[in-house]
Design an enzyme around this catalytic site. Structure first.
Site, PDB file in Angstrom:
ATOM      1  CD  GLU A  14      56.478  53.772  21.218  1.00 59.10           C
ATOM      2  OE1 GLU A  14      56.778  53.035  20.250  1.00 59.10           O
ATOM      3  OE2 GLU A  14      57.181  54.345  21.949  1.00 59.10           O
ATOM      4  CG  HIS A  44      51.146  61.368  20.726  1.00 63.70           C
ATOM      5  ND1 HIS A  44      51.515  62.699  20.530  1.00 63.70           N
ATOM      6  CD2 HIS A  44      52.010  60.574  20.574  1.00 63.70           C
ATOM      7  CE1 HIS A  44      52.798  62.750  20.059  1.00 63.70           C
ATOM      8  NE2 HIS A  44      53.339  61.316  20.107  1.00 63.70           N
TER       9      HIS A  44
HETATM   10  N1  ACO Z   1      45.787  54.489  28.987  1.00 65.43           N
HETATM   11  C1  ACO Z   1      44.887  55.009  29.909  1.00 65.43           C
HETATM   12  N2  ACO Z   1      44.551  56.300  30.268  1.00 65.43           N
HETATM   13  C2  ACO Z   1      45.500  56.917  29.846  1.00 65.43           C
HETATM   14  C3  ACO Z   1      46.324  56.524  28.538  1.00 65.43           C
HETATM   15  C4  ACO Z   1      46.343  55.198  28.366  1.00 65.43           C
HETATM   16  N3  ACO Z   1      47.190  54.936  27.427  1.00 65.43           N
HETATM   17  N4  ACO Z   1      46.937  57.688  28.183  1.00 65.43           N
HETATM   18  C5  ACO Z   1      46.492  58.676  29.010  1.00 65.43           C
HETATM   19  N5  ACO Z   1      45.589  58.121  29.864  1.00 65.43           N
HETATM   20  C6  ACO Z   1      44.627  59.240  30.747  1.00 65.43           C
HETATM   21  C7  ACO Z   1      45.354  59.694  31.721  1.00 65.43           C
HETATM   22  O1  ACO Z   1      45.624  58.831  33.038  1.00 65.43           O
HETATM   23  C8  ACO Z   1      44.533  61.290  32.151  1.00 65.43           C
HETATM   24  O2  ACO Z   1      43.695  60.556  33.175  1.00 65.43           O
HETATM   25  P1  ACO Z   1      42.934  61.687  33.747  1.00 65.43           P
HETATM   26  O3  ACO Z   1      42.410  62.740  33.002  1.00 65.43           O
HETATM   27  O4  ACO Z   1      41.694  60.865  34.615  1.00 65.43           O
HETATM   28  O5  ACO Z   1      43.764  62.141  34.895  1.00 65.43           O
HETATM   29  C9  ACO Z   1      43.997  61.362  30.833  1.00 65.43           C
HETATM   30  O6  ACO Z   1      44.072  60.196  29.916  1.00 65.43           O
HETATM   31  C10 ACO Z   1      44.906  62.253  30.117  1.00 65.43           C
HETATM   32  O7  ACO Z   1      46.492  61.857  30.225  1.00 65.43           O
HETATM   33  P2  ACO Z   1      47.743  62.802  29.880  1.00 65.43           P
HETATM   34  O8  ACO Z   1      48.605  62.232  31.057  1.00 65.43           O
HETATM   35  O9  ACO Z   1      47.436  64.393  30.283  1.00 65.43           O
HETATM   36  O10 ACO Z   1      47.897  62.586  28.474  1.00 65.43           O
HETATM   37  P3  ACO Z   1      49.328  63.112  27.744  1.00 65.43           P
HETATM   38  O11 ACO Z   1      48.860  63.505  26.755  1.00 65.43           O
HETATM   39  O12 ACO Z   1      50.178  63.997  28.915  1.00 65.43           O
HETATM   40  O13 ACO Z   1      50.182  61.676  27.962  1.00 65.43           O
HETATM   41  C11 ACO Z   1      51.422  59.760  27.060  1.00 65.43           C
HETATM   42  C12 ACO Z   1      50.602  61.217  26.460  1.00 65.43           C
HETATM   43  C13 ACO Z   1      52.351  59.814  28.128  1.00 65.43           C
HETATM   44  C14 ACO Z   1      51.835  59.153  25.585  1.00 65.43           C
HETATM   45  C15 ACO Z   1      50.180  58.838  27.697  1.00 65.43           C
HETATM   46  O14 ACO Z   1      49.046  58.741  26.774  1.00 65.43           O
HETATM   47  C16 ACO Z   1      50.620  57.380  28.036  1.00 65.43           C
HETATM   48  O15 ACO Z   1      51.186  57.205  28.968  1.00 65.43           O
HETATM   49  N6  ACO Z   1      50.302  56.572  26.899  1.00 65.43           N
HETATM   50  C17 ACO Z   1      50.957  55.099  27.236  1.00 65.43           C
HETATM   51  C18 ACO Z   1      52.217  54.887  26.987  1.00 65.43           C
HETATM   52  C19 ACO Z   1      52.523  54.909  25.427  1.00 65.43           C
HETATM   53  O16 ACO Z   1      51.914  54.417  24.627  1.00 65.43           O
HETATM   54  N7  ACO Z   1      53.583  55.678  25.184  1.00 65.43           N
HETATM   55  C20 ACO Z   1      54.165  55.945  23.756  1.00 65.43           C
HETATM   56  C21 ACO Z   1      53.572  57.215  23.361  1.00 65.43           C
HETATM   57  S1  ACO Z   1      53.985  57.547  21.402  1.00 65.43           S
HETATM   58  C22 ACO Z   1      55.560  58.154  21.507  1.00 65.43           C
HETATM   59  O17 ACO Z   1      56.331  58.691  22.504  1.00 65.43           O
HETATM   60  C23 ACO Z   1      56.314  58.040  20.281  1.00 65.43           C
END
Ligand code: ACO
Length: 376
Positions: A313, A249
């Protein structure tokens, strides 16, 4: 002046509606911790809380619920639009956006009411038209969530389904300065109307980075199919650099408090349906619990220190699926819940009456000279 991409860490508004603490995993709605209120209140009580800043008395609630119920029917132009869109089989969330925009703008109070009360009617009527059925007229004797299920199925829903849907709607009702809420506030800040603001908010919600469907969570669970496949499936996704749906998140660094509330709601809902138990749904719930546990272990292994936890989600998908809703309805249902938050923010923004006008950082050239068309 400093530039913050995505307005990260920029405070854009003051609000008494909700507070998100991503480090502590706390969500406060109108002063109440989410877990204190979401599983107890009716949706009407939550709307009243956001609009008026306090929970209603019994008498106030009766009057308020009656006013909302009276605002459920749609104008003729909206019905015509739904029929036309169904003929073209337009996506549900696009039609919710178009139909919301077709509601008349009268004044802020009437608009807020017709948006909150009308969105469920739009979603249910369109879903039925899309499946060759006539819309079911709203029933003013039913509460907000019960009436929505009734308009979808044409049957009075059981109490457990009503409670489960109410808990979902309450859980997603507001969440700080998220993208769609910010969109709504920007539109109202120009002294535009609430119908325009909510149409814009739905447009923002539709994006896959925001309300973009917990549908992929269901797809993932269906692809895994059996608990024995979970680890290999999830490892493969992570090794190919994919993100696991329903985890991570932008704000929460610990478990999203909404996931807890929704997982309880899903469990209670599944546990109470013994009479017409559908085994595949029970299996899905057990599978989801196993997938969640495995995913969290693997995320720690593949992304150590990133503090990736279950988000809203994951259990939204399970709860809505358990309610018998098709994944195409997941984002529209999010809008049906969030519309109360959007309108409450519109009310707050109206009182602020200050247009949003941030600066931009110009990165183009400065002194280009005109070249005649035939010389370019
Ligand atoms: N699965 C695997 N790896 C992940 C996930 C995930 N679900 N989420 C983040 N990461 C990783 C990223 O690839 C990144 O890796 P790195 O450091 O090696 O580059 C690290 O964790 C940090 O990720 P960020 O992109 O900085 O996380 P951010 O906080 O910006 O993103 C987001 C949040 C977009 C929700 C992300 O976690 C994601 O894409 N999740 C999957 C989709 C999802 O479930 N969306 C619903 C969110 S809830 C809502 O919007 C109501």
């Amino acid at each position: 002046m400093s530039y913050s991409p995505g307005l990260k860490d920029v405070v854009a508004a003051e609000t008494r509606l909700s507070h998100v603490d991503g480090e502590a995993g706390i969500l406060v709605i109108g002063g109440y911790p989410l877990e204190e209120i979401a599983e107890r209140a009716t949706y009407e009580e939550m709307v009243y809380l956001l609009w008026h800043g306090r929970l209603p008395t019994e008498a106030a609630l009766e009057g308020f619920a009656g006013e909302l119920a009276a605002s459920r029917p749609l104008p003729g132009v909206t019905h015509d639009l739904l029929r036309g869109a169904a003929k073209e089989r337009r996506p549900v969330i696009d039609v919710v956006r178009m139909a919301a925009a077709s509601l008349p703008s009268i004044d802020d109070t009437a608009d807020a009411r017709s948006l909150v009360a009308g969105l469920p009617t739009i979603v249910a009527a369109y879903w039925r038209l899309l499946h060759g059925k006539e819309p079911v007229a709203p029933d003013a004797s039913l509460g907000h969530a019960a009436n929505l299920l009734y308009m979808l199925d044409g049957e009075n829903p059981g109490g457990d389904r009503v409670r489960a849907l109410t808990t979902y709607l309450n859980t997603v009702i507001d969440h700080g300065m998220n993208a769609s809420t910010f969109t709504a506030r920007v539109i109202v800040s120009t002294r535009s109307d609430f119908v325009s603001a909510v149409s814009g908010a739905i447009s923002a919600l539709k994006g896959p980075l925001h309300g973009g469907a917990p549908g992929p969570v269901i797809s993932m669970l269906e692809a895994i199919g059996d608990a024995d496949n979970a680890e290999s499936y999830l490892r493969e996704r992570l090794e190919s650099g994919e993100r696991l749906m329903g985890f991570g998140h932008a704000v929460y660094r610990v478990r999203d408090p909404r996931a807890d509330v929704l997982s309880r709601a899903a469990r209670a809902f599944f546990d109470h349906e013994d009479d017409d138990r559908e085994d595949d749904l029970y299996d899905l719930y057990d599978l989801a619990v196993h997938v969640e546990k495995t995913a969290l272990e693997l995320l720690e292994e593949y992304k150590p220190g990133r503090r990736l936890q279950t988000n809203v989600e994951f259990y939204t998908a399970l709860l809505l699926k358990g309610l018998g809703l098709h994944p195409d309805l997941f984002t529209p249902m999010f809008a049906v819940g969030r519309v109360a938050g959007w309108t409450a923010h519109c009310i707050e923004q109206r009182a602020v009456d200050r247009i949003f006008r941030p600066e931009s950082l110009y990165s183009g050239e400065m002194a280009r000279q005109w070249t005649p068309r035939d010389e370019r």
